[in-house]
Motif scaffolding. Structure first.
Motif, PDB file in Angstrom:
ATOM      1  N   GLU A  84     -71.047  32.231   4.591  1.00  0.00           N
ATOM      2  CA  GLU A  84     -71.346  33.376   4.751  1.00  0.00           C
ATOM      3  C   GLU A  84     -70.778  34.092   5.525  1.00  0.00           C
ATOM      4  OE1 GLU A  84     -74.177  35.110   3.133  1.00  0.00           O
ATOM      5  OE2 GLU A  84     -74.437  32.823   2.394  1.00  0.00           O
ATOM      6  N   LYS A  85     -70.011  33.588   6.100  1.00  0.00           N
ATOM      7  CA  LYS A  85     -68.151  34.394   6.916  1.00  0.00           C
ATOM      8  C   LYS A  85     -67.221  34.226   6.178  1.00  0.00           C
ATOM      9  CE  LYS A  85     -64.495  33.810  10.141  1.00  0.00           C
ATOM     10  NZ  LYS A  85     -64.062  32.918  11.469  1.00  0.00           N
ATOM     11  N   SER A 116     -68.291  37.100   3.254  1.00  0.00           N
ATOM     12  CA  SER A 116     -68.437  38.456   4.465  1.00  0.00           C
ATOM     13  C   SER A 116     -66.984  38.345   4.485  1.00  0.00           C
ATOM     14  CB  SER A 116     -68.441  38.338   5.425  1.00  0.00           C
ATOM     15  OG  SER A 116     -68.211  39.207   6.948  1.00  0.00           O
ATOM     16  N   VAL A 117     -65.687  37.649   4.585  1.00  0.00           N
ATOM     17  CA  VAL A 117     -64.182  37.780   4.804  1.00  0.00           C
ATOM     18  C   VAL A 117     -63.218  38.615   3.035  1.00  0.00           C
ATOM     19  CG1 VAL A 117     -64.553  36.795   7.089  1.00  0.00           C
ATOM     20  CG2 VAL A 117     -63.233  35.506   4.583  1.00  0.00           C
ATOM     21  N   ARG A 175     -65.011  39.500   0.699  1.00  0.00           N
ATOM     22  CA  ARG A 175     -65.928  40.944   0.283  1.00  0.00           C
ATOM     23  C   ARG A 175     -65.022  42.029  -0.195  1.00  0.00           C
ATOM     24  NH1 ARG A 175     -69.564  41.594   3.840  1.00  0.00           N
ATOM     25  NH2 ARG A 175     -71.158  40.844   3.207  1.00  0.00           N
TER      26      ARG A 175
END
Length: 288
Positions: A201-202, A205-206, A208
């Protein structure tokens, strides 16, 4: 901003152009290889002789692209690397693999390979998903202390997702013959760097807002170098590997792409995920 190798190859004429910046790497290098080109592994340290006997240097020459990538020996006749190393017109390329080299290139003699087998769902520079290729050597290797294979991580292992067994938030390593600092000269010695695999998930996110975001369902994962160490252009196709509880090193990732300014804090490198691609690789090697 992220760039695949296909874009860079139109502008770079020296041989080390395999790691798309942001991107889509005994003693003497030739004058051409000593020329300034671009950084590869940043912040790494010299590898010990024989410590990583599965590491290979892949040299690709064609009318469209001349490049060098890393690769990993899977068995006596097969090497796994990144699909984007071969560009769009790989049918006309000549491929050689340099095996068992710590100082690059120790000798000018390589082993000829057949044409690469690209993952059928690799879609070029559109998303760089499934960025994996297999190379079959025309003559099998003879394994020694300096030449051997690495295990592919099995499909049931959670490289970056929660749930044991997993390497999310754990430290693994990458290899390449790249710059050891901020200049643009290539490293003569193979470099090793510790990286931390980011939780899924990180990673999503980073990345995106990047050109090539990592999306759910894609065969990619992120890893960040310790103290901003990083892979960079020229390292493509090389291994990200982890030592498991059984003491054996397993190949978890293939260096694919990253940030245009390598080593940017908070901007990890992106790797093809072997656990999702292992079954395809095993089927190809068994049938060809």
């Amino acid at each position: 901003m992220l760039f695949p190798i296909g874009i860079l190859s139109a502008f770079v004429t020296l041989v080390f152009c395999a790691y798309a910046e942001g991107a889509p790497l005994n003693e003497i290098l030739s004058d051409a290889l000593n020329a300034t080109y671009g950084k590869r592994i940043l912040g790494g340290s010299d590898a010990r002789q024989g410590a990583f006997p599965w590491m290979a240097s892949i040299h690709i020459n064609s009318p469209y692209i001349t490049s060098v990538c890393g690769g990993s020996i899977v068995n006596k006749q097969w090497i796994i690397t990144a699909a984007h190393c071969f560009g769009e017109n790989f049918q006309d390329c000549e491929v050689k693999a340099y095996i068992g080299k710590l100082i690059f290139p120790e000798t000018p003699v390589g082993r000829k390979c057949e044409l690469p087998i690209i993952h059928p769902q690799y879609n070029g520079t559109h998303t760089l998903n499934n960025d994996v290729a297999l190379l079959k050597l025309k003559k099998p290797l003879k394994f020694t202390e300096r030449v051997s294979s690495i295990e592919l991580v099995p499909s049931w292992f959670n490289t970056d997702k929660p749930g044991e067994p997993t390497f999310a938030d754990k430290t693994c390593s990458v290899l390449g013959w790249g710059s050891t600092g901020g200049d643009t000269k290539l490293s003569r010695k193979l470099q090793v760097l510790n990286v931390q695999i980011q939780p899924r998930e990180k990673c999503i996110s980073v990345t995106r807002n990047s050109w090539y975001p990592v999306k759910r369902g894609e065969s990619k994962f992120c890893a960040q170098g310790v103290e901003n160490g990083d892979t960079c252009k020229g390292d493509s196709g090389g291994p990200l590997f982890c030592r498991h509880n059984d003491g054996i090193f397993y190949l978890h990732g293939i260096i694919s792409y990253g940030k245009i300014i390598c080593g940017t804090k908070g901007k990890p490198g992106v790797y093809a995920k072997i656990k999702d691609l292992e079954e395809w690789a095993q089927n190809v090697m068994a049938s060809c």
